[in-house]
Design an enzyme around this catalytic site. Structure first.
Site, mmCIF file in Angstrom:
data_model
loop_
_atom_site.group_PDB
_atom_site.id
_atom_site.type_symbol
_atom_site.label_atom_id
_atom_site.label_comp_id
_atom_site.label_asym_id
_atom_site.label_seq_id
_atom_site.Cartn_x
_atom_site.Cartn_y
_atom_site.Cartn_z
ATOM 1 N N ASP A 312 -54.854 52.125 36.737
ATOM 2 C CA ASP A 312 -54.653 52.813 38.008
ATOM 3 C C ASP A 312 -53.189 53.262 38.076
ATOM 4 O OD1 ASP A 312 -55.042 53.861 40.561
ATOM 5 O OD2 ASP A 312 -56.249 52.158 41.223
ATOM 6 N N GLU A 518 -56.256 53.433 51.005
ATOM 7 C CA GLU A 518 -55.756 52.226 50.347
ATOM 8 C C GLU A 518 -55.148 51.244 51.356
ATOM 9 O OE1 GLU A 518 -54.067 52.792 46.403
ATOM 10 O OE2 GLU A 518 -54.726 54.872 46.407
#
Length: 664
Positions: A312, A518
């Site tokens: 990521d 997020e």
């Protein structure tokens, strides 16, 4: 002398012929350049020709903001990405994107071996970074629709719009199993139920193409130039963290991890997914980016995934706390764990220097580097990048085209969940009457395209307002649906006295959450954005109302439920607000079912179907339907306005007459 010259000439010609022959043989020997050779053989052949510097370059993915043709050439960079909101320029056209990607690609093609780079982007609910692209409902809404064939078609459309901008790789789908709605990424999860998520992996078949029968399981597959490489994410357990805190620790035994969080990965791999992205989160205290047992031992060795594993964004930095505290260790731990490509995304020279040092000093074996690079090359060959590395402008009209918007509208109406319809069963409010004298529309989310689309839209955290992309707000959809003689009034935050004194037939209140992504979306309260609660009280306490919740997850609604006549969970529907009015006014039935449990109070969380303390406000799978029968239609003036109302009534009466005769 003449004879000597003639002899020299013949020798020269012979040398030239031999050189040409060797050169032809040399060209033919470069198997990696021959599209007729199997991709696995091509990958091995190219790998055998590469230097360490070229191999390590292939393992690097950088953001477009630091990429140039010179950087691509000089560092042999294998991949470029657009992070959330990272675009060529504001409101960039499809042609702007194509030209940017091609510029970077030309740098890659000018290297010694001419290995093309692969450009990746977050296309998590349509091509969401791109101005005027079709924005589909976020995954939670698609989980409510429970229609694998629908998500496959969404994958088809998304792949076309992405390819239209010259991009062959998407970081989608997210196959997380969100077990706690407090998690800021819960809307990226289709459901709390792994069975639903397994079905939704059919989106991969849309993105990449239907895998041919007889194909080897676990091998990446991409069908052609109008398809993209997909990415199953985030491996593994990202939706199970304590208290839903993003990037936190998932405490669960191995059986639980494999039975709840892993099943969709089996399906994704069988369906030929090209890449897998690792999760920021930890499993029982061990960072997934450093978990060799799960990445190499399980994903690669046990379930035979043959594509490449990608980190990521700055994911390897976060192996240490604080992030980047010991970067050399993070590089070593992640590469040894089995990460093949690293999303750096900015400081690529540090990564290249550290990895080179670690390999040259035998901290990381060469065969680990070869495994990583061979996997990356395999995906590039499968994509056809070696044959068609440069994009053209032939697909630019695909971006935001009406056919895709119609599909998104269909997805919206199938995703909406009707939670309440009327104060009692005999007096439903929905379907709403199109022909009313005066309707009130209220709430912060009624006329805000950014709120409607949620995070991961145009920018990383989303936006507010109607100016950043093209679409139809819920208010605009209502306006175009009701009878032309109906008076429609919009007030974001009306007071109760005003509502009382204006003789509205009914009200539509649209409230919910602001956009987030997020960790910014982590919430321990899950409340409606102010002044939403006050709007519900001021409007629904006075007149008949339907409340539409625009949110990425279930939120606190129980305190207001008794005053609400009808309640609709609209999730984050995207750009096509007309899908909301399609079901609200009865042109289509409500069919959506809750993809996750709707809690009563925050204190109950986490709570998922099957738990011993299960006591929801609305259970998993709940969803009312609106039967468009003659009886329910005739109760509203909406039926009178139906263009075929009289004809339908005649046919029904004839049917009843004949039925009566048959029975007697």
């Amino acid at each position: 002398m003449t004879g000597g010259r003639g002899g020299m000439l013949w020798v020269g010609l012979l040398v030239l012929i031999l050189w040409s022959s060797c050169n032809v043989e040399g060209e033919e020997y470069m198997k990696y350049k021959d599209p007729k050779v199997p991709v696995g053989v091509r990958a091995k052949d190219l790998l055998s020709r590469m230097t360490l510097e070229e191999k390590i370059g292939q393992m690097v993915q950088i953001d477009r903001s630091v990429a140039t043709p010179a950087v691509m050439k000089n560092y042999y960079i294998g991949s470029v990405l657009s992070g959330g909101g990272s675009t060529p320029l504001p409101q960039a056209s499809a042609a702007d994107w194509v030209n940017m990607v091609n510029d970077f690609q030309k740098g890659s093609l000018s290297t010694r071996l001419g290995i093309p780079m692969i450009y990746g982007i977050d296309a998590v609910h349509g091509h969401n970074n791109v101005f005027n692209a079709t924005i589909f409902p976020h995954n939670i809404g698609l989980g409510a629709a429970r229609d694998p064939e629908l998500v496959r078609r969404i994958g088809d459309a998304t792949a076309l719009e992405v390819r239209a901008t010259g991009i062959p790789y998407v970081f989608a789908p997210c196959i997380a199993v969100c077990r706690d709605p407090r998690w800021g990424r819960c809307y990226e999860s289709y459901s709390e139920d792994p069975k639903i998520i397994r079905e939704m992996t059919d989106i991969i078949l849309g993105l990449q193409g239907e895998i041919p029968s007889g194909s080897r399981k676990g091998v990446p597959y991409v069908a052609g130039k109008d398809k993209v490489a997909a990415c199953a994410k985030h491996f593994v357990g990202d939706g199970g963290t304590t208290k839903g805190i993003n990037e936190n620790n998932t405490l669960i035994d191995r059986h639980g991890l494999l039975s709840i969080h892993m099943p969709a990965y089996y399906d994704s791999i069988i369906k030929g997914v090209s890449t897998v992205m690792i999760s920021y989160s930890s499993w029982n205290g061990e960072k997934m980016h450093a978990n060799r047992d799960m990445i190499t031992g399980f994903l690669k060795d046990k379930i035979k995934f043959k594509g490449f594993v990608i980190s990521d964004w700055e994911g390897i930095d976060r192996i240490t706390s604080p992030p980047h505290a010991n970067y050399t260790y993070s590089v070593e731990a992640s590469i040894l764990a089995g990460v093949d490509m690293v999303m750096i995304p900015f400081n690529y020279t540090e990564f290249i220097d550290d990895l080179t040092h670690l390999v040259k000093n035998k901290f990381i074996p060469m065969d680990r580097i070869d495994d990583a690079v061979e996997r990356i090359l395999l995906v590039k060959f499968t994509l056809g990048l070696f044959e068609d590395p440069l994009a053209d402008l032939s697909l630019t009209n695909e971006v935001g085209k009406q056919e895709h918007r119609n599909l998104a509208r269909e997805a919206v109406r199938k995703s909406l969940v009707l939670l309440k319809n009327g104060k009692n069963e005999t007096d439903p409010l929905i379907p709403l009457a199109k022909k009313a004298s005066k309707i009130l529309v209220a709430g912060s989310h009624a006329d805000n395209l950014g709120y409607q689309c949620g995070g991961w839209t145009i920018s990383w955290q989303g936006f507010s307002g109607n100016n950043y992309t093209r679409g139809t707000t819920i208010l605009a959809a209502i306006n175009s649906t009701v009878d032309k003689e109906t008076e429609l009034e919009y007030l974001e935050n009306p007071d109760s006295q005003y509502v009382k004194s204006n003789n509205f037939d009914y009200a539509i209140v649209v409230v919910g959450e602001p956009p987030y992504t997020e960790s910014a979306g982590d919430s321990q309260t899950l409340t409606i954005l102010d002044p939403g609660p006050a709007v519900i009280i001021n409007v629904c306490g006075v007149i008949k109302c339907v409340v539409i919740i625009v949110s990425g997850r279930p939120i606190v609604i129980e305190p207001y439920i008794s005053s609400i006549d009808a309640l609709v969970a609209a999730w984050l529907p995207g750009t096509e607000g007309q899908g909301v009015t399609d079901v609200l006014f009865g042109d289509y039935e409500f069919t959506g079912k809750l993809p996750r449990t709707w809690f009563r109070t925050i204190d109950q969380l986490p709570m998922n179907v099957g738990d011993s303390h299960y006591d929801p406000l609305f259970p998993f799978g709940f969803g009312l339907t609106t039967h468009q029968s003659i009886v329910s239609r005739s109760k509203s003036s909406g039926f009178k306005g139906h263009p075929y109302a009289t004809l339908i009534l005649i046919f029904v009466l004839i049917g009843l007459y004949f039925q009566g005769n048959l029975l007697t």
